[in-house]
Design a protein around this motif. Structure first.
Motif, PDB file in Angstrom:
ATOM      1  N   SER A   1      75.563  65.613   5.818  1.00 59.67           N
ATOM      2  CA  SER A   1      76.025  66.276   7.044  1.00 59.67           C
ATOM      3  C   SER A   1      75.358  65.742   8.312  1.00 59.67           C
ATOM      4  O   SER A   1      75.878  65.958   9.407  1.00 59.67           O
ATOM      5  CB  SER A   1      75.784  67.777   6.931  1.00 59.67           C
ATOM      6  OG  SER A   1      74.405  68.046   6.870  1.00 59.67           O
ATOM      7  N   PHE A   2      74.237  65.045   8.192  1.00 56.49           N
ATOM      8  CA  PHE A   2      73.517  64.614   9.392  1.00 56.49           C
ATOM      9  C   PHE A   2      74.204  63.474  10.132  1.00 56.49           C
ATOM     10  O   PHE A   2      74.320  63.511  11.356  1.00 56.49           O
ATOM     11  CB  PHE A   2      72.084  64.205   9.043  1.00 56.49           C
ATOM     12  CG  PHE A   2      71.224  65.366   8.663  1.00 56.49           C
ATOM     13  CD1 PHE A   2      71.008  66.404   9.542  1.00 56.49           C
ATOM     14  CD2 PHE A   2      70.654  65.434   7.402  1.00 56.49           C
ATOM     15  CE1 PHE A   2      70.227  67.489   9.193  1.00 56.49           C
ATOM     16  CE2 PHE A   2      69.868  66.514   7.043  1.00 56.49           C
ATOM     17  CZ  PHE A   2      69.653  67.538   7.937  1.00 56.49           C
ATOM     18  N   ILE A   3      74.637  62.453   9.424  1.00 57.66           N
ATOM     19  CA  ILE A   3      75.217  61.271  10.077  1.00 57.66           C
ATOM     20  C   ILE A   3      76.494  61.621  10.850  1.00 57.66           C
ATOM     21  O   ILE A   3      76.624  61.222  12.002  1.00 57.66           O
ATOM     22  CB  ILE A   3      75.499  60.164   9.035  1.00 57.66           C
ATOM     23  CG1 ILE A   3      74.235  59.828   8.286  1.00 57.66           C
ATOM     24  CG2 ILE A   3      76.161  58.960   9.687  1.00 57.66           C
ATOM     25  CD1 ILE A   3      73.390  58.750   8.827  1.00 57.66           C
ATOM     26  N   PRO A   4      77.450  62.363  10.281  1.00 52.16           N
ATOM     27  CA  PRO A   4      78.640  62.703  11.086  1.00 52.16           C
ATOM     28  C   PRO A   4      78.311  63.544  12.316  1.00 52.16           C
ATOM     29  O   PRO A   4      78.935  63.367  13.371  1.00 52.16           O
ATOM     30  CB  PRO A   4      79.523  63.493  10.110  1.00 52.16           C
ATOM     31  CG  PRO A   4      79.087  63.065   8.763  1.00 52.16           C
ATOM     32  CD  PRO A   4      77.636  62.765   8.882  1.00 52.16           C
ATOM     33  N   LYS A   5      77.340  64.451  12.195  1.00 53.41           N
ATOM     34  CA  LYS A   5      76.966  65.256  13.368  1.00 53.41           C
ATOM     35  C   LYS A   5      76.354  64.387  14.453  1.00 53.41           C
ATOM     36  O   LYS A   5      76.670  64.543  15.635  1.00 53.41           O
ATOM     37  CB  LYS A   5      75.970  66.346  12.967  1.00 53.41           C
ATOM     38  CG  LYS A   5      76.581  67.489  12.222  1.00 53.41           C
ATOM     39  CD  LYS A   5      75.514  68.515  11.927  1.00 53.41           C
ATOM     40  CE  LYS A   5      75.955  69.515  10.908  1.00 53.41           C
ATOM     41  NZ  LYS A   5      74.892  70.449  10.554  1.00 53.41           N
ATOM     42  N   ILE A   6      75.480  63.483  14.065  1.00 49.68           N
ATOM     43  CA  ILE A   6      74.856  62.586  15.045  1.00 49.68           C
ATOM     44  C   ILE A   6      75.913  61.712  15.708  1.00 49.68           C
ATOM     45  O   ILE A   6      75.909  61.536  16.938  1.00 49.68           O
ATOM     46  CB  ILE A   6      73.756  61.737  14.383  1.00 49.68           C
ATOM     47  CG1 ILE A   6      72.576  62.623  13.982  1.00 49.68           C
ATOM     48  CG2 ILE A   6      73.293  60.617  15.300  1.00 49.68           C
ATOM     49  CD1 ILE A   6      71.527  61.928  13.144  1.00 49.68           C
ATOM     50  N   LEU A   7      76.823  61.169  14.914  1.00 48.20           N
ATOM     51  CA  LEU A   7      77.896  60.345  15.486  1.00 48.20           C
ATOM     52  C   LEU A   7      78.795  61.159  16.415  1.00 48.20           C
ATOM     53  O   LEU A   7      79.204  60.674  17.472  1.00 48.20           O
ATOM     54  CB  LEU A   7      78.723  59.710  14.370  1.00 48.20           C
ATOM     55  CG  LEU A   7      78.046  58.588  13.586  1.00 48.20           C
ATOM     56  CD1 LEU A   7      78.940  58.126  12.444  1.00 48.20           C
ATOM     57  CD2 LEU A   7      77.700  57.435  14.495  1.00 48.20           C
ATOM     58  N   ALA A   8      79.089  62.392  16.043  1.00 50.42           N
ATOM     59  CA  ALA A   8      79.935  63.236  16.891  1.00 50.42           C
ATOM     60  C   ALA A   8      79.257  63.533  18.226  1.00 50.42           C
ATOM     61  O   ALA A   8      79.902  63.501  19.278  1.00 50.42           O
ATOM     62  CB  ALA A   8      80.265  64.535  16.166  1.00 50.42           C
ATOM     63  N   VAL A   9      77.964  63.796  18.190  1.00 51.06           N
ATOM     64  CA  VAL A   9      77.237  64.066  19.430  1.00 51.06           C
ATOM     65  C   VAL A   9      77.170  62.814  20.304  1.00 51.06           C
ATOM     66  O   VAL A   9      77.336  62.889  21.523  1.00 51.06           O
ATOM     67  CB  VAL A   9      75.829  64.622  19.116  1.00 51.06           C
ATOM     68  CG1 VAL A   9      74.968  64.662  20.361  1.00 51.06           C
ATOM     69  CG2 VAL A   9      75.937  66.001  18.502  1.00 51.06           C
ATOM     70  N   VAL A  10      76.967  61.652  19.698  1.00 50.59           N
ATOM     71  CA  VAL A  10      76.927  60.402  20.463  1.00 50.59           C
ATOM     72  C   VAL A  10      78.303  60.110  21.073  1.00 50.59           C
ATOM     73  O   VAL A  10      78.397  59.706  22.241  1.00 50.59           O
ATOM     74  CB  VAL A  10      76.441  59.234  19.583  1.00 50.59           C
ATOM     75  CG1 VAL A  10      76.667  57.903  20.253  1.00 50.59           C
ATOM     76  CG2 VAL A  10      74.972  59.410  19.243  1.00 50.59           C
TER      77      VAL A  10
END
Length: 90
Positions: A50-59
């Motif tokens: 769940s961390f990578i998609p959230k980080i990408l979405a925020v970026v």
């Protein structure tokens, strides 16, 4: 500087801060929900998924909304500096 002015400035500053944070928080929330639904459907219970998609979405949200965010911050700061004489003395 009277208490009403301080309260007004604080309210406006918090309002601007929430407006600036809202797009990134919303994109992170949507990405988290999509990943959670995907994990529930596929029964993959990997915590790091769940961390990578959230980080990408925020970026992505930051890249999309950065011009608007800068314009909002600059207009708030210009308004603050323009009216500094009325804030200091009376």
């Amino acid at each position: 500087m009277n208490p009403d002015l301080v309260l007004s400035l604080t309210t406006k500053a918090l309002e601007v801060a929430l407006m600036l944070a809202a797009p990134m928080l919303l994109f992170g929330l949507i990405a988290g929900l999509v990943v959670s639904i995907f994990q529930a459907v596929t029964q993959i219970q990997e915590m790091t998924l769940s961390f990578i998609p959230k980080i990408l979405a925020v970026v992505i949200a930051l890249v999309i909304f950065f011009p608007w965010m800068m314009d909002t911050m600059i207009s708030f700061t210009i308004n603050l500096f323009t009216n500094i004489n009325s804030y200091i003395g009376k």
